[in-house]
Design an enzyme around this catalytic site. Structure first.
Site, PDB file in Angstrom:
ATOM      1  N   GLU A   1      82.936  97.459  -6.446  1.00 41.86           N
ATOM      2  CA  GLU A   1      81.681  96.781  -6.588  1.00 41.86           C
ATOM      3  C   GLU A   1      81.195  95.970  -8.042  1.00 41.86           C
ATOM      4  OE1 GLU A   1      78.491  99.227  -3.970  1.00 41.86           O
ATOM      5  OE2 GLU A   1      80.299  99.960  -5.381  1.00 41.86           O
TER       6      GLU A   1
ATOM      7  N   SER B   1      73.660 106.843  -8.945  1.00 39.63           N
ATOM      8  CA  SER B   1      74.374 106.610  -8.097  1.00 39.63           C
ATOM      9  C   SER B   1      73.938 105.529  -7.303  1.00 39.63           C
ATOM     10  CB  SER B   1      73.169 107.710  -6.848  1.00 39.63           C
ATOM     11  OG  SER B   1      72.131 107.574  -6.548  1.00 39.63           O
ATOM     12  N   LYS B   2      74.711 105.164  -6.052  1.00 42.77           N
ATOM     13  CA  LYS B   2      74.633 103.895  -5.158  1.00 42.77           C
ATOM     14  C   LYS B   2      73.724 103.295  -5.356  1.00 42.77           C
ATOM     15  CE  LYS B   2      76.936 102.403  -1.816  1.00 42.77           C
ATOM     16  NZ  LYS B   2      78.085 100.861  -2.477  1.00 42.77           N
ATOM     17  N   ARG B   3      71.596 103.800  -5.442  1.00 42.39           N
ATOM     18  CA  ARG B   3      70.902 103.545  -5.727  1.00 42.39           C
ATOM     19  C   ARG B   3      70.385 102.871  -6.642  1.00 42.39           C
ATOM     20  NH1 ARG B   3      67.560 107.575  -7.793  1.00 42.39           N
ATOM     21  NH2 ARG B   3      69.143 108.744  -7.439  1.00 42.39           N
TER      22      ARG B   3
END
Ligand code: GLU
Length: 455
Positions: free
Chosen positions: A243, A233-235
């Site tokens: 990105e 995920s993003k974290r």
């Protein structure tokens, strides 16, 4: 693919957001399998969710594919635009009796909801169409077996399926039906997709069987995890292809690293050209367990790709990333940074001092501009003022006697010069940095530092 004959694959993203790293790996594996077999890749946009599928999201997916340099042979085909074909296939099943209209009375629906929950669609129907739907007849016993190229056979007992809904009362078809019809009518021979779709596959196989189509072969890819073992995920860092681009990675490095997430070798930092990936990739060699996406490793792989680039290409890539002309000046700056930067983003921190006045990093100043820095800078200034020519070799010759002469370690002489000309304690090689800056500017910056130290 098992027999290496030309395969027809599809990448079928739902345009409900940006293309994420897991989706990018799925796209890459489909592309590699198609190119390896000399076959074809179809890009199918699964846009039947009209609310969440936006033109902007489709654009983002195409943009991400373009950046990753993954091309396709057919498409993009909009799944929604095939509604007519879906309706025809549905009609065939209704005509043959393999599917039937289920029109529950309002009372039956109410009773069912009282038992199962009011927020759920009656017997698996979409919530928006209470009570009327088209269902596929599913045998009460036996099982449906997915012969997965990665996991081997996985069986699902038919009794767990009820007669599942394939279309709403208005004949608009549901997801698993559309996918099965599209895969069959597009002549797809291999379906390579994420593990999260494994549970859809028996339904799609039942639809294909009812329509009398030969099923494709399936390969379900284990999910990606972060280094902490949790679902990616993003974290865990960069999450979408855009990105990755903005963080300054090179598409070839991303392809290399993503390809090795679950395939090929135990060491996912092995360097491989895209040609080699195409030559060696086989989807049945993908591992069964979740692969770990570790951005630190991607950085390392990227750094290796950056170092290998010819200087012209390197300068082009840096110029594009920084929005600067890839001119001689940038080329000279790139030449001295190429060994050091792991991403395009890091290049500016290394070469910015050549384009704008240094911004003093106070921490570096406190650490480096201590006792001994002033005499070192004064001696360096004198030597640099006199050296004939200002190439890195001459500069090295002029400066290298200084440590001994001053009775200081080399770092005690070179670090103050570095901080004086760049403002920081990290830069490309000191002799190359001085040469790239030029004599006048180098002396002026050393003078300014001397002035600050004396004040
Ligand atoms: N549209 C699905 C998704 O984006 C993929 C479906 C498939 O590959 O069969 O998750």
């Amino acid at each position: 693919m098992p027999d290496d004959s030309p395969a027809r694959l599809r990448f079928a993203p739902s345009p409900t957001g940006a293309l994420h790293i897991g989706g990018a790996r799925t796209a890459l594996y489909n592309w590699l399998a198609a190119r390896h077999s000399g076959g074809e890749l179809v890009l199918r946009i699964e846009d039947t969710d009209r609310e969440r599928s936006t033109a902007e999201n489709v654009e983002q997916i195409l943009d991400a594919m373009g950046w990753l340099e993954l091309d396709w042979d057919e498409g993009p085909v909009s799944q929604a635009s095939r509604a007519e074909r879906h309706a025809q296939a549905l009609q065939r099943l209704l005509d043959s009796g393999a599917a039937y209209r289920d029109s529950a009375t309002a009372k039956e629906v109410e009773a069912w909801k009282a038992e199962h929950g009011a927020d759920r669609g009656y017997r698996g129907q979409p919530v928006d169409t209470p009570g009327a739907a088209v269902r596929l007849r599913v045998p009460d016993d036996g099982e449906t077996v997915v012969e997965d190229l990665i996991r081997g056979p996985v069986s699902f007992p038919n009794r767990s399926y009820d007669d599942f809904v394939i279309a709403r009362g208005d004949n608009s078809v549901l997801y698993n039906f559309a996918v099965a019809v599209d895969d069959a009518e597009m002549g797809i021979t291999e379906v390579v997709r994420g593990d999260d779709h494994l549970s859809n596959t028996p339904k799609q196989l039942l639809v294909l069987a009812a329509l009398g189509h030969e099923p494709p072969r399936y390969a379900h890819l284990p999910l990606l995890h972060g280094p902490d073992g949790k679902k990616l995920s993003k974290r865990h860092g960069a999450a979408s292809v855009q990105e990755l681009r903005d963080a300054g990675y090179l598409p070839a490095a991303v392809r290399n690293y993503l390809a090795l997430l679950g395939w090929g070798t135990d060491d996912d930092t092995t360097l491989m050209s895209t040609e080699e990936l195409v030559r060696r990739f086989r989807v049945e060699d993908v591992g069964k367990s979740a692969a770990i996406f570790d951005e630190k490793k991607l950085r390392w792989v990227n750094g290796r790709f950056m170092r290998e680039l010819p200087l012209d290409e390197y300068t082009e890539a840096v110029g594009r990333h920084l929005g600067r002309q890839p001119d001689e000046r940038l080329r000279g700056a790139c030449a001295i940074a190429q060994e050091k930067a792991q991403t395009l983003d890091e290049v500016w921190a290394l070469i910015g001092f050549l384009f704008e006045p240094p911004v003093d990093d106070e921490k570096a100043w406190r650490k480096v501009m201590v006792d001994g820095a002033l005499p070192a800078l004064e001696a360096a200034r004198a030597a640099l003022a006199e050296v004939s020519g200002f190439g890195s070799t001459e500069i090295e010759e002029a400066l290298s006697p200084l440590p001994e002469r001053l009775g200081a370690k080399p770092g005690k002489v070179y670090q103050p010069i570095r901080v004086a000309i760049t403002g920081t304690s990290v830069s490309p090689g000191i002799f190359e940095s001085l040469a790239a800056l030029g004599r006048d500017e180098a002396l002026a910056r050393i003078d300014a530092a001397v002035g600050r130290l004396r004040s």
